[in-house]
Design an enzyme around this catalytic site. Sequence first.
Site, PDB file in Angstrom:
ATOM      1  N   ASP A 199      -2.559   6.230  -3.413  1.00  0.00           N
ATOM      2  CA  ASP A 199      -1.512   5.546  -2.651  1.00  0.00           C
ATOM      3  C   ASP A 199      -0.982   4.393  -3.514  1.00  0.00           C
ATOM      4  O   ASP A 199      -1.401   4.220  -4.660  1.00  0.00           O
ATOM      5  CB  ASP A 199      -2.042   5.081  -1.287  1.00  0.00           C
ATOM      6  N   ASP A 222      -6.189   1.944  -3.443  1.00  0.00           N
ATOM      7  CA  ASP A 222      -7.504   1.785  -2.833  1.00  0.00           C
ATOM      8  C   ASP A 222      -7.946   3.120  -2.217  1.00  0.00           C
ATOM      9  O   ASP A 222      -9.058   3.239  -1.718  1.00  0.00           O
ATOM     10  CB  ASP A 222      -7.552   0.640  -1.806  1.00  0.00           C
ATOM     11  N   ASP A 237      -1.305   1.151  -3.734  1.00  0.00           N
ATOM     12  CA  ASP A 237      -2.167   0.112  -4.319  1.00  0.00           C
ATOM     13  C   ASP A 237      -3.517   0.674  -4.767  1.00  0.00           C
ATOM     14  O   ASP A 237      -4.405  -0.093  -5.157  1.00  0.00           O
ATOM     15  CB  ASP A 237      -2.352  -1.065  -3.353  1.00  0.00           C
ATOM     16  N   SER A 268       0.807  -1.225   0.000  1.00  0.00           N
ATOM     17  CA  SER A 268       0.000   0.000   0.000  1.00  0.00           C
ATOM     18  C   SER A 268       0.844   1.281   0.000  1.00  0.00           C
ATOM     19  O   SER A 268       1.536   1.552  -0.967  1.00  0.00           O
ATOM     20  CB  SER A 268      -0.966  -0.044   1.178  1.00  0.00           C
TER      21      SER A 268
HETATM   22 MG    MG Z   1      -3.757   1.299   0.156  1.00  0.00          MG
END
Ligand code: MG
Length: 464
Positions: A247, A251, A249, A104
Amino acid sequence: MAGKPAGQGVPRLFGTNGIRGVANEYLTTEFALSVGKAFGTAIKAGRFAVGTDTRLSRHMLMSSLVAGIMSCGKSVTGLGTLPTPALQYYCRMNKIPGVIITASHNPPQFNGIKGIDKDGTELPREKEESIERLVHSGDYDVAGWDEVGTYTPYDGAIEDYVSAVASQVNAAAIKKRRLKVLVDPGEGAAYQSTEMLLERLGCDVTSINNKPTGLFKPRNPEPKPENLKELISLMKSGRYDLGIAHDGDADRASFVDENGEWIDGDRLLALVFKSVLKPGDTAVTPVSSSDASDDVCKKIGAKLVRTKVGSPTVTRTMIDTGAVIGGEENGGIIYPRHQYCRDGAMTAALVVQMLAESKGKFSDLVDEVPNYVIVRSSIETKRPWERVWPRVYRAFEKTMRVDRTPGLRLADGLKLYDIDGNWVLIRASGTEPIIRIFAEARTKEDAEKLSKTFVNYVKYLNEH
Ligand code: MG
């Protein structure tokens, strides 16, 4: 990073966001292989979807993990490098579990392993525990030579995901407005998907930091203002209507207005609530986010349900209450009409839609939601949390109102309101010997004052 002891002598491997550590130090190929075998043994499914973010160690760790899964007779569909929510969407649509290799927002030397359930939500804690027990015991169900799993790559997962997100918003209104959008995926997993989405919606898109080097040299993957200097300075040129960052990843999404002002995550949450909610709807957010969301919901006639901190709890509560929107103050917004997980591209699409439909400027929309100030502090604690919170409770219960959110135990975090509606949340960190203190007020001065009272009291408890 992980390795904190759990009950029954089994080391806890999964933190709040999966397994995390430095590649080739904590997170070795041997460890990833064991975790792969544990997934292949513990999770009842014939096939897994596996994907990665852009980190340099992604192929190395994925190879090990996938080998472990296949050695247990389970097949793997390789989705390549993609946002975590894109893998979650694939899992839900195909009703298969998945694993994403990502750390992340952590720096580039880190990587991680996170499990996804067949419905696209994060793997529940009890399934993580069964994986932890297996890694500890080594008691894997290894298949015979003629039963090992197969590997099939699938390169359409980003396209499927982008189409699904695009179908959730008013594409005609967005196309008509022809917004100029600057996108900064920060060399993370959204390096192609957000640009693809916004172009499809008819925006005029410019991207920076969109190479999947996995080294994060241009900026740290956490989309905070101090890491978004390039995006902010380009937005100050006045050439763009909106700036979007993700960020590592993807999400989460973070936004900058047409003047180069970064939008605080609490205000963003309230803003998205305002644009989505209708009278009688329900929204969900943890106790740690701003009362700006309460004010917005009250005005609309919508219900706001508060939960303890953590996106799995927010998601679970959303499912239970039939909420139409939910999320946290870190830019992790969940829109269940699309799917039950934090989704950076979906958040970006909702914001672009709101801006297109308003016909005004982004800063004008932001000005319509309250701007309260939260001061966040953390203090090292010498005392266990079970000893700290009852003393704080006893010291302040007479002068402040104790928040009694249903289902929230005081031991999860103690939230206290003063007479002016300002509040303090005090809670233990799940991973470090730290106590976090959040204080919200209408002005910075009042928030700092409130914060200081509690910071000093916790320091006092350390010595008494
Ligand atoms: Mg994330």
